[in-house]
Design an enzyme around this catalytic site. Structure first.
Site, PDB file in Angstrom:
ATOM      1  N   CYS A 246       0.832  -1.211   0.000  1.00  0.00           N
ATOM      2  CA  CYS A 246       0.000   0.000   0.000  1.00  0.00           C
ATOM      3  C   CYS A 246       0.862   1.255   0.000  1.00  0.00           C
ATOM      4  O   CYS A 246       0.549   2.231  -0.669  1.00  0.00           O
ATOM      5  CB  CYS A 246      -0.928   0.006   1.189  1.00  0.00           C
ATOM      6  N   HIS A 396      -2.287   1.274   7.329  1.00  0.00           N
ATOM      7  CA  HIS A 396      -2.470   1.213   5.894  1.00  0.00           C
ATOM      8  C   HIS A 396      -2.097   2.588   5.338  1.00  0.00           C
ATOM      9  O   HIS A 396      -2.314   3.583   6.003  1.00  0.00           O
ATOM     10  CB  HIS A 396      -3.946   0.895   5.638  1.00  0.00           C
ATOM     11  N   ASN A 420      -7.906   4.908  -2.192  1.00  0.00           N
ATOM     12  CA  ASN A 420      -7.369   3.642  -1.690  1.00  0.00           C
ATOM     13  C   ASN A 420      -6.728   2.873  -2.840  1.00  0.00           C
ATOM     14  O   ASN A 420      -6.813   3.304  -4.013  1.00  0.00           O
ATOM     15  CB  ASN A 420      -8.496   2.834  -1.033  1.00  0.00           C
TER      16      ASN A 420
END
Ligand SMILES: *[C@@H]1O[C@H](CO)[C@@H](O)[C@H](O)[C@H]1NC(C)=O
Ligand SMILES: *[C@@H]1O[C@H](CO)[C@@H](O)[C@H](O)[C@H]1NC(C)=O
Ligand SMILES: *[C@@H]1O[C@H](CO)[C@@H](O)[C@H](O)[C@H]1NC(C)=O
Ligand SMILES: *[C@@H]1O[C@H](CO)[C@@H](O)[C@H](O)[C@H]1NC(C)=O
Length: 458
Positions: A246, A396, A420
Site C-alpha cells: 500500500c 495502511h 485507496n
C-alpha cells in the site's frame, strides 16, 4: 533488511504475524533523541553503494539530536532530524543527509544503534555508509506479538459483521465484497497492512497555532483534486492485491498526481510500484514501507520509473527493472509539519491545496474492510466487532486528495476524501471518506509529501 535478511532473524512464532510488518524495530522519539556518534566509511560518487556489508570507518562525527527536530554537529552547524515512525531516523546537517534503520535482532530492538546507514550530500554526488551509536544504551523487547486483530468478534465479510456495523452507527454503510470471499484473514491482514503499529508510538497531531487558525479561515469548505474546473489531476485507482505494498501505491499515486498538477495534465505518468517492491533498499517489499522513504527519499536518490519498466506482480523478488529506463526524480520530501510529530489538519489542508495530494497512514480495523460509503469512523468496541488489543493494530497507507463537510442536515461532519488501492469495486469507486479534524485512526499523524523535478516531455 539493514544487516541481514528479515526472514533470517525472525522466529517461527513471529513469522506467522510478520505478514504486515515493516522491520521489527520499535524505537520511540525519546529512544533516539540524544547524543550520537556516526562512524562514516570511505565516500565515492556511486549511489548504488552497498551498505549492508562491513566497512572500515574513516571519519567520526558527533551529533546532538534535540527537541523537536534540531540536529547540531560537532562544529555547531544546525540542521534537522526526524524520526521515521518507529523504524529509524534521518538527519540533515551541514549539507549531508544520514539515514538508517534502527538495529534489531529477532524481537529485540537496539535503538541506540544503526548499522549500514546511508549518507550522502544533499545533492546526491558523494555517497558513504555509516554506523551510528547513541551515548546511552537502549535495548527493548517487543513484548506484544499476539495476533488478536481480525480474530475477535464477527468474521470479516460475514453477514453478521456487516449487520452489526450498520446497526451500531449512522456515519457510514458497510457491505460484503465478493472479491474478499476467497481471501483468508492473513490475506486481508496483508492487504490492509504494511506494518504492525502501536497506538502510542504515534505522536498526537501538533496543536494549531494562531497563524494556522487564520489560514483555516482562508481555505475552501471543500476541495478535491479530481474536480478542478471539471478536470481531474488524480491518476486512476489501482489494486495492490495480496502484497503489503500500500505504501508504494500511495507514494506513486502522490507522485503521479503531483506531476499532473505541475504540468497542467500534459504529463500523465503511471509509476512502477513493482520497482519499489523489488528494488528499494529504503523499504521492505511486500512487508511494508513508508511514503517518506519512498515518494520522498527513494524518489530523490534513485528516481522512479514508469510502470512499463517493471509491471506490477504483487510479490517480492529480485530487482527486474529495465536498467535503461528513464528515471523521474523528486525532491523536497518531508513530513507535513516538517518532522514526524509536527502534523495537523490545517497543515494537511494547506499542503493539499497549494501543492497537491499527500500520502497518509492510518490504522485499519477490520470494520474498515466493509466500507461502502459515508464518512468512516471506527465503529468502536461497543458492538463486539473491535475489542482489539491496540498493540496489534495494523496501518495502511493511502492518498488524501481533498476534503469536504456534510450539510448541517446530514450532521455537518467534516471528512477527508481518500484514494485507496483496493481496486475501483471497493468503497466509492475506490475512494473513501473518513472523519477529519479528530485524527480518526491516526490519519492526521504521519502525512508526507515530495515535489516532482520537472522533466521535459519526450
Ligand atoms: C557501484 O557500486 C556497486 C555496488 O557496490 C557496483 O556493483 C558497481 O559496479 C559500482 N559502479 C561504479 C560505476 O563504480
Ligand atoms: C579494514 O581495514 C583492515 C586493516 O587495514 C583491512 O585488513 C580490512 O580488509 C578492511 N576491511 C574492509 C571491509 O575494507
Ligand atoms: C513499542 O514501543 C512502545 C513504546 O515504548 C511500547 O509501549 C510497545 O509495547 C512496543 N511494542 C511492542 C510490539 O513491543
Ligand atoms: C491548463 O489546461 C487547460 C485545459 O485542461 C487549459 O484550459 C488551461 O489554459 C491550461 N492552463 C495553462 C496555464 O496552460
Amino acid at each position: 533488511m539493514v544487516t541481514m535478511p528479515w526472514t533470517a532473524v525472525v522466529s517461527l512464532a513471529f513469522m506467522v504475524y510478520s505478514v504486515s510488518a515493516d522491520t521489527p524495530a520499535n524505537c520511540t522519539y525519546e529512544d533516539i533523541r540524544g547524543t550520537w556518534i556516526f562512524e562514516v566509511g570511505a565516500s565515492n560518487n556511486n549511489r548504488t553503494i552497498d551498505c549492508s556489508k562491513p566497512f572500515n570507518a574513516s571519519k567520526i562525527l558527533t551529533l546532538q539530536l534535540k527537541y523537536p527536530d534540531i540536529a547540531i554537529d560537532f562544529f555547531n552547524n544546525n540542521g534537522y532530524w526526524s524520526l521515521i515512525y518507529n523504524q529509524g531516523f534521518e538527519v540533515i546537517v551541514a549539507g549531508r543527509k544520514y539515514f538508517g534503520f534502527s538495529y534489531y535482532k529477532g524481537k529485540t530492538s537496539f535503538c541506540h544503534q544503526v548499522f549500514g546507514g546511508w549518507s550522502h550530500d544533499v545533492l546526491g554526488h558523494d555517497w558513504a555508509c555509516f554506523n551510528g551509536k547513541k551515548s546511552e544504551t537502549v535495548v527493548k523487547q517487543n513484548n506484544l506479538l499476539t495476533d488478536k486483530i481480525f480474530r475477535i468478534g464477527p468474521k470479516v465479510n460475514s453477514e453478521d459483521m456487516v449487520a452489526s456495523i450498520n446497526k451500531a452507527q449512522k456515519f457510514w454503510t458497510a457491505k460484503r465484497y465478493s472479491q474478499f470471499e476467497n481471501l483468508d484473514e492473513e490475506d486481508l491482514l496483508k492487504m490492509s497492512g504494511g506494518r504492525r503499529s502501536q497506538i502510542f508510538s504515534r505522536p498526537k497531531p501538533a496543536p494549531l497555532t494562531t497563524e494556522q487558525k487564520r489560514v483555516r479561515e482562508s481555505l475552501p469548505e471543500s476541495f478535491d483534486w479530481r474536480y478542478i474546473n471539471g478536470v481531474s489531476f488524480v491518476s486512476p485507482v489501482r489494486d495492490q492485491g495480496g502484497c503489503g505494498s500500500c505504501y508504494a501505491f500511495a507514494s506513486m499515486a502522490m507522485a503521479e498526481a503531483r506531476v499532473k498538477i505541475q504540468t497542467n495534465n500534459t504529463q500523465n505518468p503511471v509509476f512502477s510500484t513493482q520497482d519499489i517492491v523489488e528494488c528499494s533498499h529504503y523499504s521492505q517489499g511486500c512487508d511494508g514501507g513508508f511514503p517518506y522513504l519512498v515518494a520522498g527519499k527513494y524518489a530523490e536518490d534513485y528516481g522512479l520509473v514508469l510502470e512499463k519498466c517493471n509491471p506490477y506482480k504483487g510479490k517480492d523478488g529480485k530487482c527486474q527493472t529495465q536498467q535503461n529506463c528513464e528515471r523521474h526524480y523528486f525532491t523536497g520530501y518531508s513530513y507535513i509539519g516538517g518532522f514526524y510529530g509536527g502534523c495537523n489538519e490545517v497543515l494537511m489542508q494547506q499542503a493539499i491545496y497549494s501543492r497537491g495530494p499527500i500520502a497518509v497512514s492510518f490504522m485499519v480495523y477490520k470494520d474498515f474492510l466493509q466500507y461502502k460509503n459515508g464518512v468512516y469512523v471506527h465503529t468502536g468496541d461497543d458492538i463486539g466487532v473491535n475489542r482489539f488489543d491496540p498493540f496489534v493494530i495494523t496501518n495502511h497507507v493511502v492518498l488524501v486528495v481533498g476534503w469536504g463537510q456534510l450539510s448541517p442536515e446530514e450532521g455537518g461532519t467534516k471528512y477527508w476524501v481518500v484514494k485507496n488501492s483496493w481496486g475501483t469495486n471497493w468503497g466509492i469507486d475506490g475512494y473513501f471518506w473518513i472523519r477529519r479534524g479528530t485524527d480518526e485512526c491516526g490519519i492526521e499523524s504521519i502525512a508526507a509529501e515530495s515535489t516532482p523535478i520537472f522533466k521535459y516531455a519526450k
